[in-house]
Design a protein around this motif. Structure first.
Motif, mmCIF file in Angstrom:
data_model
loop_
_atom_site.group_PDB
_atom_site.id
_atom_site.type_symbol
_atom_site.label_atom_id
_atom_site.label_comp_id
_atom_site.label_asym_id
_atom_site.label_seq_id
_atom_site.Cartn_x
_atom_site.Cartn_y
_atom_site.Cartn_z
ATOM 1 N N ARG B 2 0.858 -0.991 0.156
ATOM 2 C CA ARG B 2 -0.031 0.096 -0.048
ATOM 3 C C ARG B 2 0.805 0.947 0.084
ATOM 4 O O ARG B 2 0.626 2.144 -0.805
ATOM 5 C CB ARG B 2 -0.759 -0.001 1.362
ATOM 6 C CG ARG B 2 -1.897 1.209 1.322
ATOM 7 C CD ARG B 2 -2.507 1.068 2.343
ATOM 8 N NE ARG B 2 -3.391 2.368 2.863
ATOM 9 C CZ ARG B 2 -4.485 2.664 2.288
ATOM 10 N NH1 ARG B 2 -5.199 1.808 1.732
ATOM 11 N NH2 ARG B 2 -4.886 4.044 2.319
ATOM 12 N N LYS B 3 2.020 1.153 0.811
ATOM 13 C CA LYS B 3 2.692 2.355 0.865
ATOM 14 C C LYS B 3 3.623 2.642 -0.369
ATOM 15 O O LYS B 3 3.664 3.779 -0.875
ATOM 16 C CB LYS B 3 4.033 2.032 1.799
ATOM 17 C CG LYS B 3 4.357 3.278 2.654
ATOM 18 C CD LYS B 3 5.384 2.869 3.971
ATOM 19 C CE LYS B 3 5.611 4.366 4.770
ATOM 20 N NZ LYS B 3 4.453 4.744 5.519
ATOM 21 N N LEU B 4 3.762 1.383 -1.209
ATOM 22 C CA LEU B 4 4.497 1.777 -2.425
ATOM 23 C C LEU B 4 3.592 2.379 -3.384
ATOM 24 O O LEU B 4 3.866 3.026 -4.260
ATOM 25 C CB LEU B 4 4.900 0.264 -2.984
ATOM 26 C CG LEU B 4 5.708 0.138 -3.932
ATOM 27 C CD1 LEU B 4 7.267 0.468 -3.306
ATOM 28 C CD2 LEU B 4 5.900 -1.410 -4.386
ATOM 29 N N PHE B 5 2.262 1.715 -3.260
ATOM 30 C CA PHE B 5 1.389 2.527 -4.306
ATOM 31 C C PHE B 5 1.063 4.035 -3.994
ATOM 32 O O PHE B 5 1.060 4.872 -4.797
ATOM 33 C CB PHE B 5 0.014 1.753 -4.019
ATOM 34 C CG PHE B 5 -1.083 2.281 -5.057
ATOM 35 C CD1 PHE B 5 -1.080 1.904 -6.275
ATOM 36 C CD2 PHE B 5 -2.191 3.308 -4.428
ATOM 37 C CE1 PHE B 5 -2.361 2.402 -6.957
ATOM 38 C CE2 PHE B 5 -3.328 3.722 -5.162
ATOM 39 C CZ PHE B 5 -3.132 3.372 -6.455
ATOM 40 N N GLU B 66 -7.354 9.423 -4.751
ATOM 41 C CA GLU B 66 -7.320 10.106 -3.320
ATOM 42 C C GLU B 66 -7.960 8.848 -2.164
ATOM 43 O O GLU B 66 -7.393 8.782 -1.153
ATOM 44 C CB GLU B 66 -8.389 11.321 -3.271
ATOM 45 C CG GLU B 66 -8.208 12.065 -2.030
ATOM 46 C CD GLU B 66 -9.186 11.546 -1.012
ATOM 47 O OE1 GLU B 66 -8.904 11.691 0.324
ATOM 48 O OE2 GLU B 66 -10.241 10.966 -1.248
ATOM 49 N N LYS B 67 -9.052 8.272 -2.675
ATOM 50 C CA LYS B 67 -9.432 7.180 -1.569
ATOM 51 C C LYS B 67 -8.522 6.079 -1.227
ATOM 52 O O LYS B 67 -8.494 5.761 -0.396
ATOM 53 C CB LYS B 67 -10.724 6.585 -2.422
ATOM 54 C CG LYS B 67 -11.968 7.398 -2.609
ATOM 55 C CD LYS B 67 -12.764 7.578 -1.248
ATOM 56 C CE LYS B 67 -13.675 8.612 -1.512
ATOM 57 N NZ LYS B 67 -13.953 9.124 -0.096
ATOM 58 N N HIS B 68 -7.635 5.880 -1.779
ATOM 59 C CA HIS B 68 -6.368 4.843 -1.750
ATOM 60 C C HIS B 68 -5.469 5.838 -1.119
ATOM 61 O O HIS B 68 -4.646 4.690 -0.223
ATOM 62 C CB HIS B 68 -6.198 3.999 -3.089
ATOM 63 C CG HIS B 68 -7.387 3.391 -3.594
ATOM 64 N ND1 HIS B 68 -7.840 2.313 -2.981
ATOM 65 C CD2 HIS B 68 -7.947 3.857 -4.802
ATOM 66 C CE1 HIS B 68 -8.870 1.937 -3.833
ATOM 67 N NE2 HIS B 68 -8.890 2.999 -4.808
ATOM 68 N N ILE B 69 -4.815 6.598 -1.515
ATOM 69 C CA ILE B 69 -3.669 7.257 -0.842
ATOM 70 C C ILE B 69 -3.924 8.654 0.053
ATOM 71 O O ILE B 69 -2.958 8.807 0.995
ATOM 72 C CB ILE B 69 -2.807 7.549 -1.778
ATOM 73 C CG1 ILE B 69 -2.972 8.877 -2.801
ATOM 74 C CG2 ILE B 69 -2.369 6.348 -2.777
ATOM 75 C CD1 ILE B 69 -1.846 9.033 -3.661
ATOM 76 N N GLY B 70 -4.915 9.130 0.068
ATOM 77 C CA GLY B 70 -5.271 10.281 0.930
ATOM 78 C C GLY B 70 -4.727 11.590 0.561
ATOM 79 O O GLY B 70 -3.687 11.624 -0.286
ATOM 80 N N MET B 71 -5.521 12.716 0.766
ATOM 81 C CA MET B 71 -5.047 13.832 0.179
ATOM 82 C C MET B 71 -3.790 14.527 0.541
ATOM 83 O O MET B 71 -3.062 14.823 -0.159
ATOM 84 C CB MET B 71 -6.136 15.074 0.568
ATOM 85 C CG MET B 71 -6.144 16.219 -0.083
ATOM 86 S SD MET B 71 -6.773 15.862 -1.810
ATOM 87 C CE MET B 71 -8.683 16.018 -1.340
ATOM 88 N N PRO B 72 -3.427 14.103 1.813
ATOM 89 C CA PRO B 72 -1.901 14.800 2.314
ATOM 90 C C PRO B 72 -0.872 14.128 1.418
ATOM 91 O O PRO B 72 0.066 14.775 1.122
ATOM 92 C CB PRO B 72 -1.831 14.448 3.981
ATOM 93 C CG PRO B 72 -3.161 14.220 4.190
ATOM 94 C CD PRO B 72 -3.983 13.685 2.999
#
Lengths: 235, 447
Positions: B2-5, B66-72
């Motif tokens: 997930r972090k990689l993505f 955005e749903k997967h990685i978040g706005m920040p």
């Protein structure tokens, strides 16, 4: 280490890898110039301006090639930019020179100058001949004067300087303004207005007009315009 | 994985565009025909361009990513890519700089410099007044950001600079006949540009003409906290999940038209089926201007964004520990209200860290939830003022033991929202108690 900084460094590293990868993938197409090519490529009569301004059109240039034959190019200029270079005739050795005959014109168009680094191993003379032929074609494409506004000064009637401002656009004198003078008014007034107007109308400082009683002023304006145009000269 | 993505999805998009463009640009050149200088010019034009294009894609806030990685994270990547774009473009300029008089020698150089200035001002405005990433804890820069520079003006310069940078570099490429005449290359460049700028402008138009909401309720719950309720002028409210956030942009009322992100404190429940509630703390010019807002004023709500409370977590029966620092209660309250509305009987512990007694409110509501769900409990801790009947200090292992949280370290999901320092320290406390990192959900709102 700060997380963002860490990520930035990772991104920089990845960018470097991608750039290096692309460079490696296309390394066969890249060469390192061995020595700088001559900038004037055989020119003998003019120094090429650093920021040339060209007329639109198709211009022909010729240079001596490898087999003592002439190599002729046609250079197309549109909107002041070199848009096409075609070698129309040559006596070079085929197929040895084929790549240079395609590659050098492409580089000249890409960089909008005859003065490109590209030289093909084994066909140095052909490479140079193409650049020289393009250079010769571009000489005839140059405007006499570079567009812009220029100032010129000449000695007037009362031992004072008379300064004019001349605006040139693609070899057309569009305006002449007397910026300062020490002439005697109102005697010189007609000449101060009439001579600039006559120069613009004739598109030349070489006009016969002079005003009675203001001959020195009339000639001073013409000389000042001439001096201004000298600094605008491309050829 | 997930972090990689999260870290690489946008760079990969950018690299893909760059590599595909370079292939089409260089494929037809004869072997050994490009000088290293020409190659550098091509590379250092296309590379920053693809970074800037990707940057424009990011600022259009693509919700499906955005749903997967978040706005920040999106904005962090956006900032990094802009800086790298600037430096690569700067190297290009430095390599080919022939004097200021040569800057305007033909349309290609003029557009090139326009593009470069776009990147420069985009980066500068972003660094100084929008992103906290570069300013960090520097007092001078923070003062400059908060007291001197007008955020709304800087935001507009930032947006326009981004558009100008893309327009400038695209026009530069179009001005060069050998690039324009390379049909495959120029077509692909145009496709990428039109797709991304089209996406950006469609987003912009959609946010301008988004569904309008009317303020149906506005009051101060504490001296520094506003509660706002919005109801759509026509139709139904937008669908959203508990803990998600919207960008509120007022269309009418004495407040700037800039959009600001806020978490919902409501959830779609029986009490809020036709309205959306926000709790907003006064922390800047915009939030202070809320005093000028009155019932009936009009706003649009862009979103919903965020993934604080994903479906796979909702579907479990595991205990929840909701940890809010100050106004960070808001998304946790949204989750809590949703669970209570569902008559959930799961164990829920709410930890609310406050500074002063005057920040405390809505205890009646929290008390009432205990009747619906006997497994619900809440604990309040004050950090700046001793309040009788409540703990004093910060969230620590000892406090979590007293609040019965230690009993659920193994199987609960933890939701943390609040100031950066609170979220960071709370997360560390949890990790030191061997809470699995995958069970900690942090609502980072710092962008």
């Amino acid at each position: 280490m700060n997380k963002s900084l860490k990520l930035s460094l990772k991104f920089l590293a990845a960018s470097f890898v991608v750039l290096a990868g692309v460079t490696l993938a296309f390394s066969s197409k890249i060469y390192l110039p061995e020595a700088p090519t001559p900038t004037s490529s055989g020119s003998d009569d003019i120094a090429f301006p650093t920021n040339p301004e060209f007329k639109d059109g198709v211009f022909t240039g010729t240079a001596r090639g490898h087999n003592r034959g002439d190599l002729t190019v046609e250079v197309t200029i549109a909107d002041g930019i070199i848009t096409e270079v075609v070698v129309v005739s040559h006596t070079e050795t085929k197929p040895l020179t084929d790549e240079a005959i395609v590659g050098i014109p492409a580089a000249i168009v890409a960089q909008n100058t005859y003065d490109v680094d590209e030289t093909y191993a084994g066909v140095t003379v052909t490479s140079k001949a193409i650049k020289t032929a393009v250079f010769n074609a571009l000489k005839s494409a140059l405007y006499n004067y570079k567009s812009g506004t220029y100032q010129g000064t000449a000695r007037g009637h009362n031992r004072g300087d008379l300064t004019v401002e001349v605006t040139v656009d693609k070899d057309i004198i569009t305006a002449v303004n007397v910026l300062s003078h020490t002439e005697t008014t109102p005697l010189a007034d007609e000449a101060l207005i009439g001579i600039p107007a006559a120069i613009v109308a004739a598109n030349s400082y070489e006009i016969d007009n002079t005003y009675a009683g203001a001959t020195v002023t009339s000639n001073a304006i013409k000389t000042a315009v001439k001096n201004a145009l000298n600094s605008a000269r491309q050829k | 994985m997930r972090k990689l993505f999260e870290n690489w999805i946008f760079p990969v998009i950018s690299f893909f565009m760059f590599v595909s463009l370079m292939i089409l640009l260089l494929i037809d050149f004869p072997s050994g025909s490009i000088s290293i200088k020409s190659f550098a010019a091509y590379t250092l034009s296309v590379f920053p361009y693809t970074l800037m294009l990707t940057g424009m894609f990011i600022v259009a806030r693509p919700r499906f990513i955005e749903k997967h990685i978040g706005m920040p994270k999106m904005y962090e990547i956006h900032a990094i890519m802009t800086v790298v774009a600037f430096f690569t473009a700067f190297i290009n300029i430095a390599l080919f700089f022939r004097g200021f008089d040569q800057m305007f020698r033909n349309p290609a150089t003029i557009f090139g410099y326009i593009g470069f200035l776009g990147i420069f001002f985009g980066m500068l405005t972003g660094m100084l007044s929008l992103s906290k990433m570069f300013i960090g804890k520097n007092k001078f820069l923070n003062k400059l950001k908060n007291e001197v520079l007008n955020r709304e003006v800087m935001l507009w310069i930032h947006r326009i600079s981004g558009i100008v940078s893309v327009f400038g570099v695209y026009a530069q490429q179009a001005s060069l006949p050998f690039l324009r005449n390379n049909i495959p290359y120029f077509t692909l460049l145009t496709v990428y540009t039109v797709l991304i700028m089209g996406f950006y402008f469609v987003w912009k138009i959609r946010t301008t003409f988004d569904k309008r909401y009317r303020v149906t309720k506005i009051y101060q719950a504490t001296p520094s906290l506003w509660v706002l309720e919005f109801a759509p002028i026509n139709g139904k409210i937008k669908n959203y999940e508990p803990g998600e956030y919207f960008f509120i942009r007022f269309k009418k009322g004495k407040i700037t038209r800039e959009a600001h992100p806020f978490s919902t404190s409501s959830a779609i429940t029986s009490t809020h089926k036709d309205s959306i509630e926000f709790m907003i703390k006064e922390a800047g010019d915009w939030t202070r201007s809320l005093a000028n807002i009155k019932e009936g004023d009009i706003a649009t709500l862009e979103g919903a964004y965020g993934e604080f409370y994903p479906h796979h977590v909702q579907e479990t029966e595991d205990p929840f520990v909701l940890m809010g620092g100050g106004i960070g209660l808001t998304p946790n309250l949204s989750i809590l209200r949703s669970e209570i509305d569902k008559k959930s009987q799961r164990k829920i512990i709410l930890i609310w860290a406050l500074s002063y007694k005057q920040d405390m409110f809505m205890l009646d509501e929290l008390e009432s939830y205990k009747k619906v769900n006997p497994n619900f409990e809440y604990h309040i801790i004050f950090s700046n003022e001793k309040v009788e009947g409540y703990e004093f200090g910060f969230i620590s292992t000892e406090f979590l033991k007293k609040a019965n949280v230690s009993e659920v370290f193994d199987n609960a999901t933890f939701f943390i929202c609040g100031p950066d320092i609170m979220m960071e320290s709370t997360r560390k406390v949890l990790l030191s108690n061997k809470v699995n990192d995958s069970r900690i959900r942090v609502d980072d709102f710092g962008f």
